[in-house]
Design a protein around this motif. Sequence first.
Motif, PDB file in Angstrom:
ATOM      1  N   GLY A 132      33.190  -7.071 135.993  1.00  0.00           N
ATOM      2  CA  GLY A 132      32.929  -5.674 136.318  1.00  0.00           C
ATOM      3  C   GLY A 132      33.993  -4.711 135.841  1.00  0.00           C
ATOM      4  O   GLY A 132      33.822  -3.497 135.950  1.00  0.00           O
ATOM      5  N   TYR A 133      35.095  -5.236 135.308  1.00  0.00           N
ATOM      6  CA  TYR A 133      36.196  -4.395 134.823  1.00  0.00           C
ATOM      7  C   TYR A 133      36.500  -4.783 133.378  1.00  0.00           C
ATOM      8  O   TYR A 133      36.869  -5.919 133.102  1.00  0.00           O
TER       9      TYR A 133
ATOM     10  N   THR B  92      21.268  -8.109 136.505  1.00  0.00           N
ATOM     11  CA  THR B  92      21.530  -6.835 135.830  1.00  0.00           C
ATOM     12  C   THR B  92      20.233  -6.124 135.476  1.00  0.00           C
ATOM     13  O   THR B  92      20.100  -4.913 135.684  1.00  0.00           O
ATOM     14  N   VAL B  93      19.284  -6.854 134.930  1.00  0.00           N
ATOM     15  CA  VAL B  93      18.015  -6.239 134.540  1.00  0.00           C
ATOM     16  C   VAL B  93      17.252  -5.741 135.767  1.00  0.00           C
ATOM     17  O   VAL B  93      16.718  -4.632 135.775  1.00  0.00           O
ATOM     18  N   ARG B  94      17.221  -6.545 136.803  1.00  0.00           N
ATOM     19  CA  ARG B  94      16.458  -6.173 137.997  1.00  0.00           C
ATOM     20  C   ARG B  94      17.052  -4.962 138.719  1.00  0.00           C
ATOM     21  O   ARG B  94      16.336  -4.031 139.087  1.00  0.00           O
ATOM     22  N   TYR B  95      18.363  -5.007 138.932  1.00  0.00           N
ATOM     23  CA  TYR B  95      18.968  -4.021 139.844  1.00  0.00           C
ATOM     24  C   TYR B  95      19.959  -3.080 139.176  1.00  0.00           C
ATOM     25  O   TYR B  95      20.499  -2.192 139.836  1.00  0.00           O
ATOM     26  N   SER B  96      20.219  -3.279 137.896  1.00  0.00           N
ATOM     27  CA  SER B  96      21.132  -2.415 137.148  1.00  0.00           C
ATOM     28  C   SER B  96      22.588  -2.607 137.592  1.00  0.00           C
ATOM     29  O   SER B  96      22.880  -3.383 138.500  1.00  0.00           O
ATOM     30  N   ARG B  97      23.488  -1.908 136.932  1.00  0.00           N
ATOM     31  CA  ARG B  97      24.915  -1.899 137.283  1.00  0.00           C
ATOM     32  C   ARG B  97      25.376  -0.452 137.276  1.00  0.00           C
ATOM     33  O   ARG B  97      24.824   0.394 136.584  1.00  0.00           O
TER      34      ARG B  97
END
Length: 287
Positions: free
Chosen positions: A134-135, A252-257
């Motif tokens: 995430g970083y 990532t595809v389902r819920y995004s970031r």
Amino acid sequence: MADKKIDEPTGVETTGHSWDGIEELNNPLPRWWLWTLYATIIWAIGYTIAYPAWPMISGATKGALGYSTRGQVAVQIAEHDAQNEGLVAELIAADLAELPPTSDLHRYAVARGASVFRAQCSQCHGSGAAGAVGYPNLLDNDWLWGGDIENISATIAHGVRNATDDDARYSEMPAFDEILEDEEIGAVVEYVASLSASEFDASLAETGAEVFADNCSACHGETAEGDRDMGAPNLADAIWLYGGDRDTLEQTVRYSRYGVMPAWGQRLRDEDVRAVSVYVHALGGGE
């Protein structure tokens, strides 16, 4: 006194305490010990008058001398700033893209930027700037918004997806959980994985390529190599911010970031923003 008890072998008065028949003698304290005690009491009183000492409701007593360690540090910082005043002025005025790597100013900027990075940036990007889940890793050449020094400086100054700077970098991926069917999500995940993985389901990936073209290519490009103007990551280089396994890709595809970086231009002085920009660019991944 009639009730005073004297220890016969020593001739010294006892305290009246007895433990298993052993009585405590009431010997006077040594004079040197007493004078030392009196001296420390006098010193303590003088200290509390001269220096900050007693805690109060909203602070502490200031002391007659007005001394404080914060004040001492402030003086040292002011002296340091005065010594580097010329270099700071040069750094603010310099064209960072044209700064010679062998110049004294570049070396100063890297050294100052390293200190700023350790104090402000390492908590997320790591002490060595290799990033974490995430970083972003700042050592490679995979830059979401561009890795030349101007873009690095802009990203540091304004941040990413924050609500405090109108010029913050901004991109937002939709959550496809309610847009695509489960089969379509599975297919597009397989297609994205196929772009950098050696083993994949070719038939499922072919179906996913169509889903990708219809729903994802507008941002990530027809070849999935991303678009820096939109902040869309390159999906074909096996460099992943959150992970490239199937489960993470599906998440990532389902819920995004939606990662957020603060606008350091609002927290740091201009010379510190420019210095840390030079430092990050000099780590090796800058373009």
